[in-house]
Scaffold this motif. Structure first.
Motif, PDB file in Angstrom:
ATOM      1  N   ILE C 250     -19.327  -4.557  -2.519  1.00 36.02           N
ATOM      2  CA  ILE C 250     -19.367  -4.756  -3.969  1.00 36.02           C
ATOM      3  C   ILE C 250     -19.249  -3.422  -4.683  1.00 36.02           C
ATOM      4  O   ILE C 250     -18.454  -3.266  -5.618  1.00 36.02           O
ATOM      5  N   VAL C 251     -20.071  -2.458  -4.282  1.00 36.52           N
ATOM      6  CA  VAL C 251     -20.010  -1.194  -5.017  1.00 36.52           C
ATOM      7  C   VAL C 251     -18.661  -0.527  -4.804  1.00 36.52           C
ATOM      8  O   VAL C 251     -18.128   0.106  -5.721  1.00 36.52           O
ATOM      9  N   ALA C 252     -18.088  -0.708  -3.615  1.00 38.27           N
ATOM     10  CA  ALA C 252     -16.747  -0.173  -3.404  1.00 38.27           C
ATOM     11  C   ALA C 252     -15.761  -0.883  -4.332  1.00 38.27           C
ATOM     12  O   ALA C 252     -14.870  -0.267  -4.909  1.00 38.27           O
ATOM     13  N   GLY C 253     -15.975  -2.201  -4.464  1.00 40.08           N
ATOM     14  CA  GLY C 253     -15.091  -2.973  -5.347  1.00 40.08           C
ATOM     15  C   GLY C 253     -15.215  -2.530  -6.789  1.00 40.08           C
ATOM     16  O   GLY C 253     -14.213  -2.391  -7.509  1.00 40.08           O
ATOM     17  N   ILE C 254     -16.444  -2.280  -7.219  1.00 40.01           N
ATOM     18  CA  ILE C 254     -16.624  -1.830  -8.601  1.00 40.01           C
ATOM     19  C   ILE C 254     -15.955  -0.477  -8.806  1.00 40.01           C
ATOM     20  O   ILE C 254     -15.254  -0.243  -9.791  1.00 40.01           O
ATOM     21  N   ALA C 255     -16.174   0.411  -7.841  1.00 38.85           N
ATOM     22  CA  ALA C 255     -15.566   1.743  -7.975  1.00 38.85           C
ATOM     23  C   ALA C 255     -14.052   1.635  -7.998  1.00 38.85           C
ATOM     24  O   ALA C 255     -13.382   2.308  -8.779  1.00 38.85           O
ATOM     25  N   THR C 256     -13.544   0.775  -7.128  1.00 39.02           N
ATOM     26  CA  THR C 256     -12.093   0.616  -7.088  1.00 39.02           C
ATOM     27  C   THR C 256     -11.578   0.087  -8.425  1.00 39.02           C
ATOM     28  O   THR C 256     -10.591   0.578  -8.971  1.00 39.02           O
ATOM     29  N   THR C 257     -12.256  -0.926  -8.936  1.00 37.89           N
ATOM     30  CA  THR C 257     -11.774  -1.520 -10.178  1.00 37.89           C
ATOM     31  C   THR C 257     -11.852  -0.539 -11.324  1.00 37.89           C
ATOM     32  O   THR C 257     -10.922  -0.423 -12.115  1.00 37.89           O
ATOM     33  N   LEU C 258     -12.964   0.158 -11.405  1.00 34.49           N
ATOM     34  CA  LEU C 258     -13.150   1.028 -12.557  1.00 34.49           C
ATOM     35  C   LEU C 258     -12.412   2.342 -12.467  1.00 34.49           C
ATOM     36  O   LEU C 258     -11.939   2.851 -13.470  1.00 34.49           O
ATOM     37  N   PHE C 259     -12.399   2.897 -11.273  1.00 33.86           N
ATOM     38  CA  PHE C 259     -11.886   4.260 -11.169  1.00 33.86           C
ATOM     39  C   PHE C 259     -10.566   4.369 -10.434  1.00 33.86           C
ATOM     40  O   PHE C 259      -9.781   5.261 -10.705  1.00 33.86           O
ATOM     41  N   LEU C 260     -10.350   3.453  -9.492  1.00 30.89           N
ATOM     42  CA  LEU C 260      -9.190   3.651  -8.627  1.00 30.89           C
ATOM     43  C   LEU C 260      -8.068   2.673  -8.921  1.00 30.89           C
ATOM     44  O   LEU C 260      -7.184   2.489  -8.109  1.00 30.89           O
ATOM     45  N   GLY C 261      -8.107   2.038 -10.050  1.00 29.12           N
ATOM     46  CA  GLY C 261      -6.964   1.233 -10.423  1.00 29.12           C
ATOM     47  C   GLY C 261      -6.961  -0.175  -9.879  1.00 29.12           C
ATOM     48  O   GLY C 261      -5.936  -0.845  -9.931  1.00 29.12           O
ATOM     49  N   GLY C 262      -8.106  -0.626  -9.309  1.00 30.02           N
ATOM     50  CA  GLY C 262      -8.178  -2.032  -8.909  1.00 30.02           C
ATOM     51  C   GLY C 262      -7.072  -2.411  -7.953  1.00 30.02           C
ATOM     52  O   GLY C 262      -6.863  -1.805  -6.914  1.00 30.02           O
ATOM     53  N   TRP C 263      -6.341  -3.441  -8.325  1.00 31.24           N
ATOM     54  CA  TRP C 263      -5.292  -3.928  -7.436  1.00 31.24           C
ATOM     55  C   TRP C 263      -3.952  -3.259  -7.681  1.00 31.24           C
ATOM     56  O   TRP C 263      -2.958  -3.631  -7.090  1.00 31.24           O
ATOM     57  N   LEU C 264      -3.916  -2.274  -8.577  1.00 31.81           N
ATOM     58  CA  LEU C 264      -2.646  -1.640  -8.874  1.00 31.81           C
ATOM     59  C   LEU C 264      -2.219  -0.766  -7.728  1.00 31.81           C
ATOM     60  O   LEU C 264      -3.027  -0.058  -7.142  1.00 31.81           O
ATOM     61  N   ARG C 265      -0.926  -0.775  -7.480  1.00 32.15           N
ATOM     62  CA  ARG C 265      -0.481   0.133  -6.435  1.00 32.15           C
ATOM     63  C   ARG C 265      -0.368   1.529  -7.052  1.00 32.15           C
ATOM     64  O   ARG C 265      -0.308   1.661  -8.273  1.00 32.15           O
ATOM     65  N   PRO C 266      -0.302   2.555  -6.248  1.00 33.90           N
ATOM     66  CA  PRO C 266      -0.148   3.894  -6.831  1.00 33.90           C
ATOM     67  C   PRO C 266       1.112   3.950  -7.674  1.00 33.90           C
ATOM     68  O   PRO C 266       2.125   3.365  -7.315  1.00 33.90           O
TER      69      PRO C 266
END
Lengths: 240, 380, 440
Positions: C250-266
């Protein structure tokens, strides 16, 4: 890949690292020693390098002839400055001083142990108590030897204080002089049954608290204890 | 009073005495006491107010056994005391008996003894480092340390057949010649070893968390250390520059140049730094020694049956844990009359109370680790 | 059949389907994350890790799960039975519940709440009850203390982590997880590049929140105080364990969504079609990567020592091939499907990257002592998070009011925050050593 365990003969060959095929030299046993080691026949053909008590004969010149006569190590009387100061201060309490294998041993009266220790620590600067132990000589009247090994950092010198104590004679504790003595005295109590007067908490340290007997005494027979216990508790004869 | 040696099923059992004080028992079985050591702590909240070490769980009566064995027969027993650094124990004992006999091992034997003892010092410190870091929570250094230790143990195995309880030395010298490739193995190990120590240091020395867990923890002043008879790296970390290898050289130490690392405060961090530096210095000694191992005999001529003249001797060496001394009394027969081992771990452990008082419970484990005890030596 | 899948039915059925998938797959995934942890740990420790159960230990989690399920269920005699039973349930339920609002892909979200982030944070906080109840129910003095410590640690670091999150939230402008990701798409850059310090604070906070090293004192083995999990064994313990790893995801998911662009590819906003097709190059990347993994599995398969391991390795390779096929196939399907499948892939990849960092930290750093941990949270992280928030808000204001480029103002904000961080760190050093009580 251990190599041949052949004993090397130090006297004969020049350096040979690996070509040793010399058979094991059967060395005669050293001449039987009597408890009084004085005036022993010194020359044993199989003694080798420098002995500490005799003038150091270097190992090299032993080419073919039997080695020079070297006295086996034995205690010699000692009278250096330290001993003189001690004698001057404590008089009769200093019973004897010897030099055995180049190590100074001062035998003192046990009731003066604390005072002499304090003097050694404060005036002679023996600030570290290296070891405190005991030896049991059951045939003697005062069976225990209390041994304190002291070391001085400033002088880089060790001295051994020895005191004779009887079986039920309390020995003054030196815990307040060197806190290191705390566990060391407990171990002596545990192993020999020597009571140290003035020790903060003299209980057994290595053996269980309810153990009977003092293991390092010479009349403490391990096997006898074991066979007795087995006979009592298991009802059989121990096979040892 | 219940049997003081009752083992606890969990690590802890508590008795609430007064309103504030609790007695916490770190039972003989505990992942971090490095053996069977029982520590009773009296806590006031988080602080240790008083502590008591209860030992004796590993007492095997080595000194009593010595009185019933001949001098050579007793030599394997001494390995079992400090089983982590068996070679050092053997060195101390063999040298003590040689002193008692009035002989000395030949130079080649002394040099090889020095090399093996210094390798053993490195191995002992590596084990200490791995387990100490593990206690504090660093899970990785222990594996790296054991990897290096494995190399040293392989050298021992090739030399004398055993890895841990080696009985590498004999009274009078060595039994075995060094094997072919001994110098190469040692040199290869020493060459690799510098950047290995650098690896450990990278992980730990400057790490904020490590420094936070070890600085200021378990402080022992120099005066206290001397009064308590503490020796070894603990004493050197407290500021006393003293090492038996320099003060009273034995084996071949007077031939080599090395430093004695010393620090000032005497806290856990200082002891860590001292031991790391000691490993580097040991490596230097090994390198110097293998450059030039003298040829010659490896065994003195002392005969098969040893009957030292009556008398007594005390000889001590600088073991990895501290001053390891042997006090041997001979009555002229083939069996020693009394063998007393001065165990550095036993005497250093006395300082635990001084170090732990006033510190937090969470630091107790670090303090036990930093004294570097081996229960085999504490209890004999 | 088409009239069966009316939008309203889909709106009811799809979330249930997703929920079932998550609850079914999550324990398996948690098990494989444990395996990943063991392999990564072994790799960092110069050894191999589980190798026996299945090829390269790939079946280890299954063996562990079976073992845990078959273990005897022990309840301490004087324990409070109801609470003892309830505590792990609370932990697991809250952990799983938080997945309701987590967007694993643009199409894979059980509920797109407009307060999604708040919901997830709130529900994960409730998980702390599970810990405290577990410590209480164990009827052990020291389990309770361990549980209370754990709870104190979680609460403190949640504050810091939340403050770190808000700085990214300012940029997003909405609490809905989907909107946050779309905001990053619109900005053209992941928020980590705007608020790196916020990311750092959130990362540290999340490590502490999930009781991972270096903040794992409450559950460490070599410490004196037993943790809250001590009296639990078998299945109950595995529930706690599952809760912990679910929390990590979950916390990885939150970090991904908020900071790392969620499901967006680079480089999501960068559309560069491959010559002659309408396929973007970067979109082909996932399929190629997984294909590479499949080929590696097939390469390793003949080298396995045992026949059954060869077979399983082959199967794993086949599985990877199938996934690569799906990824490639979706390139030719409708954009919705493409987004959905690839979005899930990128999300998972980022989550695993974040988790890898968790594992990395666990095996590198020693453990913090509890008082040092609390001091770090309250005296360093929270002030830093506040300063970060203020500077980010000022940067945002400057860019909106005065039209400066957000990238520029955010860099300025970062510089100021870094200066404050260094000052705080220095200050903290001075009295970070606990003074020893003078007792004589």
């Amino acid at each position: 890949m251990a190599n041949d365990p052949s004993e090397k003969d130090p006297a004969s060959k020049p350096p040979a690292s690996g070509a040793e095929g010399k058979p094991v030299a059967q060395k005669p046993a050293e001449p039987p020693q009597s408890p009084v080691a004085a005036a022993n026949p010194p020359a044993t053909p199989d003694s080798t390098a420098a002995k500490p008590a005799a003038p150091a004969a270097p190992a090299a010149p032993k080419a073919a002839a039997p080695p020079a006569k070297e006295a086996p190590p034995k205690p010699l009387p000692l009278d250096n400055e330290l001993v003189q100061r001690l004698k001057g201060r404590f008089g009769d309490a200093i019973r004897e001083a010897t030099l055995d294998r180049k190590q100074a041993i001062v035998t003192i009266a046990v009731d003066q142990l604390r005072e002499i220790s304090r003097y050694c620590r404060d005036d002679e600067k023996f600030d570290m108590l290296v070891d405190l132990t005991a030896v049991d000589w059951p045939k003697r009247e005062k069976r225990f030897d209390v041994i304190l090994i002291l070391y001085s950092f400033a002088k880089n010198e060790r001295v051994r204080l020895k005191a004779h104590a009887g079986e039920n004679e309390p020995v003054p504790s030196v815990c307040e002089i060197w806190p290191a003595a705390n566990w060391l005295e407990r171990e002596c109590y545990d192993m020999f049954g020597m009571v140290f007067e003035g020790h903060p908490k003299l209980t057994r340290i290595l053996m269980p608290d309810e153990w009977q007997g003092y293991p390092l005494r010479k009349d403490y027979d391990i096997l006898k204890q074991d066979t007795d216990w087995v006979r009592e508790n298991l009802g059989i004869e121990s096979g040892q | 009073m219940s049997d003081p040696r009752t083992t606890e099923l969990t690590n802890v059992s508590t008795t609430v005495l007064g309103a504030d004080e609790i007695i916490l028992n770190m039972g003989p079985q505990h992942p971090s006491t490095h053996g069977v050591l029982r520590v009773k702590l009296k806590l006031d909240g988080e602080r240790v107010v008083d502590s008591e070490c209860i030992i004796g769980y590993l007492h095997r009566g080595v000194e009593k056994i010595a009185e019933h064995r001949s001098y050579q027969q007793f030599a394997p027993y001494v390995d079992r005391m400090d089983y982590v650094a068996a070679v050092s124990n053997g060195l101390g004992y063999c040298e003590a008996v040689e002193k008692l006999l009035g002989t000395e091992a030949p130079l080649r034997a002394r040099v090889v003894r020095t090399i093996l003892t210094e390798l053993q010092r490195i191995a002992s410190h590596l084990l200490w480092l791995g387990t100490h870091a593990l206690d504090i929570g660093a899970l990785t250094p222990v594996f790296y340390c054991f990897r290096e230790r494995e190399e040293i143990l392989k050298i021992f195995e090739k030399y004398c057949g055993a890895r841990l309880t080696t009985h590498a030395f004999r009274i009078g010298g060595l039994q075995y010649e060094t094997y072919d490739g001994f110098e190469q193995d040692v040199k290869r190990f020493c060459d690799d070893f510098t950047h290995r120590i650098d690896e450990y240091e990278t992980l730990l020395t400057e790490n904020r968390i490590w420094v936070g867990r070890t600085k200021g923890v378990g402080i022992l002043s120099a005066a206290d250390a001397i009064a308590l008879g503490v020796t070894g790296p603990v004493l050197r970390a407290s500021g006393v520059k003293w090492d038996l290898r320099k003060a009273m050289p034995y084996a071949a130490y007077d031939l080599y140049k090395f430093e004695i690392p010393t620090r000032e405060t005497g806290d856990t961090y200082d002891r860590y730094v001292v031991r790391m530096e000691e490993m580097r210095q040991s490596r230097l000694i090994c390198l110097q020694a293998i450059e030039n191992i003298p040829t010659g005999p490896i065994m003195a001529r002392i005969g098969k049956v040893l009957k030292p003249p009556p008398g007594e001797v005390y000889h001590s060496i600088e073991a990895p844990k501290g001053e390891l001394g042997y006090y041997i009394v001979s009555d002229g027969t083939t069996q020693p009359y009394r063998v007393r081992v001065r165990p550095p771990s036993f005497i250093n452990l006395q300082a635990f109370d001084k170090m732990a008082r006033g510190s937090l419970v969470a630091d107790v484990v670090a303090i036990i680790g930093t004294i570097d005890i081996v229960l085999g030596e504490v209890d004999r | 059949m088409g009239h069966l899948f009316t939008p309203s039915i889909l709106r009811l059925v799809l979330p249930v389907l997703y929920a079932v998938v998550i609850v079914a797959v999550l324990p398996l995934m948690a098990g494989y994350i444990v395996l990943m942890e063991r392999k990564v740990m072994a790799d960092m420790q110069a050894r191999l890790g589980p190798m026996r159960v299945g090829p390269h230990g790939l079946l280890q989690p299954i063996a562990d799960a079976v073992k845990l399920l078959l273990k005897e269920d022990i309840i301490p005699e004087k324990a409070d039975r109801l609470l003892f039973w309830l505590a792990p349930l609370v932990s697991v339920t809250m952990a799983l519940l938080a997945y309701a609002a987590l967007p694993i892909g643009p199409a894979f979200q059980i509920a797109d709440l407009n307060i999604g982030l708040l919901f997830i944070l709130a529900v994960s906080s409730l998980g702390i009850y599970g810990i405290v109840l577990g410590g209480w129910a164990s009827n052990s003095h020291y389990s309770l203390l361990g549980a209370l410590r754990s709870a104190a640690q979680l609460v403190s670091y949640e504050t810091a982590a939340g403050l770190g999150l808000i700085s990214a939230l300012l940029l997003a402008g909405s609490l809905s997880m989907k909107d946050i990701v779309m905001a990053q798409y619109d900005q053209g850059m992941w928020f980590i590049f705007y608020v790196p310090i916020g990311f750092f604070i959130y990362m540290v906070g999340s490590i502490a929140e999930t009781n991972r090293a270096p903040f794992d004192l409450p559950e460490a083995e070599s410490e004196l105080v037993a943790g809250y999990m001590t009296e639990y064994s078998g299945f109950r313990w595995s529930l706690y364990f599952l809760a912990e790893y679910a929390n990590m995801i979950i916390v990885a998911g939150i970090a991904t969504t908020l900071f790392l662009g969620g499901w967006l590819r680079p480089f999501a906003s960068y559309h560069d079609h491959m010559p002659g097709t309408s396929i973007e190059f970067l979109d082909a990347l996932p399929a190629l990567l997984v294909l590479g993994v499949a080929l590696y599995c097939f390469f390793l398969a003949p080298k396995q020592p045992v026949k059954i391991q060869k077979l399983v390795m082959g199967l794993v390779g086949g599985l990877c091939l199938a996934i690569a096929g799906i990824l490639a196939g979706s390139l030719f399907a409708s954009p919705g499907v493409l987004q959905g499948v690839h979005g899930a892939f990128w999300f998972m990849a980022k989550v695993f990257g974040y988790l890898y960092c968790f594992l990395w930290f666990r095996f590198t750093f020693p453990r913090y002592r509890f008082d040092q941990l609390m001091r770090l949270g309250w005296r360093f992280l929270i002030p830093l998070a506040l300063v970060n928030l203020i500077t980010m808000a000022v940067a945002l204001l400057m860019s909106r009011e005065w039209g400066w480029s957000l990238r520029l103002t955010s860099i300025l904000a970062v510089v100021v925050t870094l200066a404050v961080a260094m000052w705080l760190a220095k200050n903290d050093e001075v009295d970070s050593v606990v003074p020893v009580a003078e007792s004589e």
